[in-house]
Design a protein around this motif. Structure first.
Motif, PDB file in Angstrom:
ATOM      1  N   SER A 159     -33.239 -26.967 -31.130  1.00  0.00           N
ATOM      2  CA  SER A 159     -32.105 -26.828 -32.034  1.00  0.00           C
ATOM      3  C   SER A 159     -30.820 -26.448 -31.295  1.00  0.00           C
ATOM      4  CB  SER A 159     -32.421 -25.791 -33.105  1.00  0.00           C
ATOM      5  OG  SER A 159     -32.818 -24.594 -32.492  1.00  0.00           O
ATOM      6  N   SER A 160     -30.902 -25.863 -30.112  1.00  0.00           N
ATOM      7  CA  SER A 160     -29.672 -25.455 -29.454  1.00  0.00           C
ATOM      8  C   SER A 160     -29.407 -26.247 -28.175  1.00  0.00           C
ATOM      9  CB  SER A 160     -29.700 -23.958 -29.162  1.00  0.00           C
ATOM     10  OG  SER A 160     -30.786 -23.687 -28.309  1.00  0.00           O
ATOM     11  N   GLY A 161     -30.261 -27.222 -27.862  1.00  0.00           N
ATOM     12  CA  GLY A 161     -30.044 -28.026 -26.669  1.00  0.00           C
ATOM     13  C   GLY A 161     -28.967 -29.066 -26.920  1.00  0.00           C
ATOM     14  N   PRO A 162     -28.508 -29.766 -25.871  1.00  0.00           N
ATOM     15  CA  PRO A 162     -27.494 -30.802 -26.055  1.00  0.00           C
ATOM     16  C   PRO A 162     -28.022 -31.914 -26.944  1.00  0.00           C
ATOM     17  CG  PRO A 162     -27.793 -30.300 -23.737  1.00  0.00           C
ATOM     18  CD  PRO A 162     -28.904 -29.623 -24.466  1.00  0.00           C
ATOM     19  N   SER A 163     -27.157 -32.427 -27.772  1.00  0.00           N
ATOM     20  CA  SER A 163     -27.581 -33.514 -28.638  1.00  0.00           C
ATOM     21  C   SER A 163     -26.378 -34.352 -29.004  1.00  0.00           C
ATOM     22  CB  SER A 163     -28.237 -32.959 -29.903  1.00  0.00           C
ATOM     23  OG  SER A 163     -27.281 -32.238 -30.646  1.00  0.00           O
ATOM     24  N   LEU A 164     -26.622 -35.584 -29.359  1.00  0.00           N
ATOM     25  CA  LEU A 164     -25.558 -36.454 -29.819  1.00  0.00           C
ATOM     26  C   LEU A 164     -26.065 -37.125 -31.086  1.00  0.00           C
ATOM     27  CD1 LEU A 164     -22.751 -37.398 -28.898  1.00  0.00           C
ATOM     28  CD2 LEU A 164     -23.863 -39.327 -27.789  1.00  0.00           C
ATOM     29  N   LEU A 165     -25.302 -36.981 -32.164  1.00  0.00           N
ATOM     30  CA  LEU A 165     -25.746 -37.542 -33.432  1.00  0.00           C
ATOM     31  C   LEU A 165     -24.740 -38.572 -33.920  1.00  0.00           C
ATOM     32  CD1 LEU A 165     -26.616 -34.188 -35.171  1.00  0.00           C
ATOM     33  CD2 LEU A 165     -28.260 -35.984 -34.677  1.00  0.00           C
ATOM     34  N   PHE A 166     -25.279 -39.643 -34.481  1.00  0.00           N
ATOM     35  CA  PHE A 166     -24.409 -40.643 -35.085  1.00  0.00           C
ATOM     36  C   PHE A 166     -24.598 -40.618 -36.591  1.00  0.00           C
ATOM     37  CE2 PHE A 166     -24.011 -44.928 -36.890  1.00  0.00           C
ATOM     38  CZ  PHE A 166     -22.662 -45.113 -36.680  1.00  0.00           C
ATOM     39  N   ASN A 167     -23.494 -40.568 -37.313  1.00  0.00           N
ATOM     40  CA  ASN A 167     -23.538 -40.640 -38.772  1.00  0.00           C
ATOM     41  C   ASN A 167     -22.473 -41.617 -39.250  1.00  0.00           C
ATOM     42  OD1 ASN A 167     -24.133 -37.420 -38.203  1.00  0.00           O
ATOM     43  ND2 ASN A 167     -25.432 -38.344 -39.761  1.00  0.00           N
ATOM     44  N   ALA A 168     -22.682 -42.125 -40.429  1.00  0.00           N
ATOM     45  CA  ALA A 168     -21.680 -43.035 -40.982  1.00  0.00           C
ATOM     46  C   ALA A 168     -21.620 -42.868 -42.495  1.00  0.00           C
ATOM     47  CB  ALA A 168     -22.024 -44.480 -40.631  1.00  0.00           C
ATOM     48  N   TYR A 169     -20.482 -43.203 -43.066  1.00  0.00           N
ATOM     49  CA  TYR A 169     -20.374 -43.257 -44.517  1.00  0.00           C
ATOM     50  C   TYR A 169     -19.480 -44.429 -44.868  1.00  0.00           C
ATOM     51  CZ  TYR A 169     -15.792 -40.971 -43.999  1.00  0.00           C
ATOM     52  OH  TYR A 169     -14.502 -40.655 -43.644  1.00  0.00           O
ATOM     53  N   GLY A 170     -19.583 -44.863 -46.064  1.00  0.00           N
ATOM     54  CA  GLY A 170     -18.730 -45.976 -46.430  1.00  0.00           C
ATOM     55  C   GLY A 170     -18.705 -46.219 -47.916  1.00  0.00           C
ATOM     56  N   THR A 171     -17.681 -46.955 -48.323  1.00  0.00           N
ATOM     57  CA  THR A 171     -17.510 -47.322 -49.724  1.00  0.00           C
ATOM     58  C   THR A 171     -17.091 -48.780 -49.783  1.00  0.00           C
ATOM     59  OG1 THR A 171     -16.782 -45.096 -50.308  1.00  0.00           O
ATOM     60  CG2 THR A 171     -16.203 -46.845 -51.837  1.00  0.00           C
TER      61      THR A 171
END
Lengths: 410, 144
Positions: free
Chosen positions: A25-37
């Motif tokens: 939970s505290s290590g390096p991470s890269l997250l991708f998220n998206a939203y759209g309409t």
């Protein structure tokens, strides 16, 4: 909804010497998220455009019978976390820009440092927490409506600024209180010319207690609208009355105050949210107010809702006019043209009431469809949210707007 | 009371007893590792932990909430019973935090077995499981 990319593993190897078994939970991470309409909007007023915000060039009604440009957008976000204290977020939004075409803009780009999990500092580009849903007003999935009520949200049409934010969260009893202070500047794109906000200062407080959330905010900024300068330069040429008008209403480092209070009560099967907000300035926009109340009921995947909203001027400003009698006949045309431009300018604030009925259908995980009907009743002298007004448009009329939106988050 | 009414009442009582009994077996309980001394937690504190408002247990020790996959029935059972929230509400809640860079949802586990293992392995972990699936590595936390 959230998936770590394989690159996170690579980053983990390169950036830190993590001891074996270090917590994920505290290590390096890269997250991708998206939203759209993906939205479609119809307006019964075909002599003007119904638009989603002040900076949109085109909307529904005059430019298109059914417009996809009012609400459609795509947001892409990368959140990187280096360790438990340092993280960064970049969010790019593709939507209709001031020139009427779709284009990408950086909405968020900041680095966040957590002194403690409850005390954080952010530097970079972020969204001003002026009103209750300001920060996620573009995430259609996160709010019940097709779009946040313009009666309130148009008071601050700019969404992001460049600067700093300090956020402090405290817990007492069952309460969670979050106090945020922001400082920065902004320069949005506007088709009509340069506009900027300087020394933007916002103080916003959110108190959460179980299903209840209360928000209050106070702010100030200096507004510059160079786009209006040619008009005031012209007005100024016409003697003492002209100079007085220009001095009083020119928008040059004009201090604007803003304030809002709002609340949301959401015990699960139904919800109620309401907000009241205002801006106040000596310059031409004067004292504006906006308010709305929305109630909704959740029946399985369906959420029907009803909303009422109103925008008004706390101090009705009379449109200043140059005297027409005092000039030579050959200049009367010029004076009339300037006076009509002044009238347009003083029509910028929206004064209207609206009633909205809608239903949201959460038909799949992370996807929803919302159908909304708005009945908009303009005050006698106001053009309300309508732009691109054509001959034949009647200020003070009424219109029906029907919107259908498909929202998703990833 | 007349005959038919009595039969109806008896049927109703039997039915409500059945309905009442089913959730008991499938009841979702909140669990921590045996190594975590926590035995009870106020409901509003549990709510704060699973909404991302707090990341500490009442004694100030760090807490790491864990989720089951939204596809598993205990997910909605947990959120509806303990937080009074539906899955669509939770998705809207997390999208408000994610897209403002202010938080992310708890790590999501694909099965009850994974949840039991993850909670047992980490004294800071806080999870939930169907009552029938807890084992002696876990402690049930009473929600007050």
């Amino acid at each position: 909804m959230v998936r770590a990319l394989p690159i996170a593993t690579a980053l983990a190897c390169c950036l830190v010497n993590s001891p074996a078994g270090a917590e994920e939970s505290s290590g390096p991470s890269l997250l991708f998220n998206a939203y759209g309409t993906l939205g479609a909007v119809y307006s019964s007023e075909d002599h003007a455009d119904f638009v989603g915000n002040l900076f949109q060039d085109e909307g529904a009604g005059y430019s298109a019978t059914v417009s996809h440009k009012v609400d459609s957008r795509l947001g892409l976000q990368l959140t990187g976390r280096l360790n438990s204290r340092l993280s960064a977020v970049v969010q790019v939004v593709v939507e209709q820009e001031a020139d009427g075409d779709y284009g990408p803009r950086v909405e968020w780009a900041n680095v966040q440092y957590e002194f403690t999990p409850d005390f954080t500092l952010r530097v970079g580009r972020m969204v001003q927490p002026s009103f209750m849903v300001s920060e996620y007003r573009k995430v259609g999935f996160a709010t019940p409506w097709v779009r946040p009520p313009e009666e309130v949200y148009r008071l601050i049409p700019v969404t992001n600024f460049d600067g700093v934010e300090i956020s402090y969260r405290s817990h007492f009893g069952g309460y969670t209180n979050t106090l945020r202070g922001t400082y920065g500047r902004t320069e949005p794109d506007w088709a009509d010319g340069e506009v900027s906000g300087e020394d933007i200062l916002t103080l916003s407080n959110t108190l959460e207690w179980g299903d209840l959330s209360l928000v209050a905010s106070l702010g100030r900024y200096d507004l510059n609208v160079e786009a209006f300068d040619p008009l005031f330069d012209g007005v100024e040429l016409f003697g003492a009355p002209g100079r007085a008008i220009a001095r009083r209403y020119r928008v040059d480092e004009e201090p604007v105050a803003l304030f809002s209070v709002g609340g949301r009560y959401d015990p699960g099967h139904w919800f109620l949210m309401a907000e009241w907000a205002g801006t106040s300035t000596e310059a031409l926009l004067g004292d504006l107010r906006g308010a709305y109340a929305t109630a909704g009921y959740r029946a399985g995947a369906w959420t029907p809702f009803v909303s009422v909203a109103r925008a008004w001027a706390a101090n009705e400003q009379a449109t200043p006019q140059l005297p027409t009698g005092a000039v030579p006949p050959q200049l009367e045309g010029v004076v009339q043209a300037l006076n009509s431009e002044l009238e347009d300018l003083f029509n910028l604030p929206i004064k209207q009431r609206s009633l909205s009925l809608g239903a949201r259908w959460d038909f799949a995980s992370s996807m929803a469809l919302t159908l909304q009907y708005d009945y908009i009743d303009l005050r006698s002298d106001s053009s309300g949210v309508f732009t691109n007004r054509q001959p034949g448009f009647q200020p003070g009329g009424s219109a029906s707007v029907v919107s259908l939106s498909f929202d998703f988050v990833y | 009371m007349k005959g038919p009414a009595r039969i109806l009442l008896a049927a109703w009582l039997a039915l409500s007893a059945t309905v009442g009994a089913v959730p008991c077996r499938a009841e979702v309980v909140v669990v921590v590792s045996r190594e975590n001394p926590l035995s009870a937690l106020p409901r509003d504190h549990l709510e704060d932990l699973f909404l991302g408002r707090s990341d500490r247990f009442p004694d100030g020790e760090p807490a790491v909430p864990l989720d089951l996959s939204e596809r598993l029935p205990p997910y909605s059972a947990f959120y509806e019973r303990y937080l009074g929230r539906t899955p669509p509400q939770m998705r809207a809640h997390w999208s408000r935090l994610i897209f403002t860079g202010r938080g992310r949802p708890p790590r999501s586990l694909a099965s009850s077995r994974e949840m039991a293992d993850a909670v047992a392995a980490d004294p800071r972990a806080l999870g939930y499981l169907p009552a029938a699936e807890i084992d002696d590595r876990l402690r049930v936390v009473v929600i007050e």
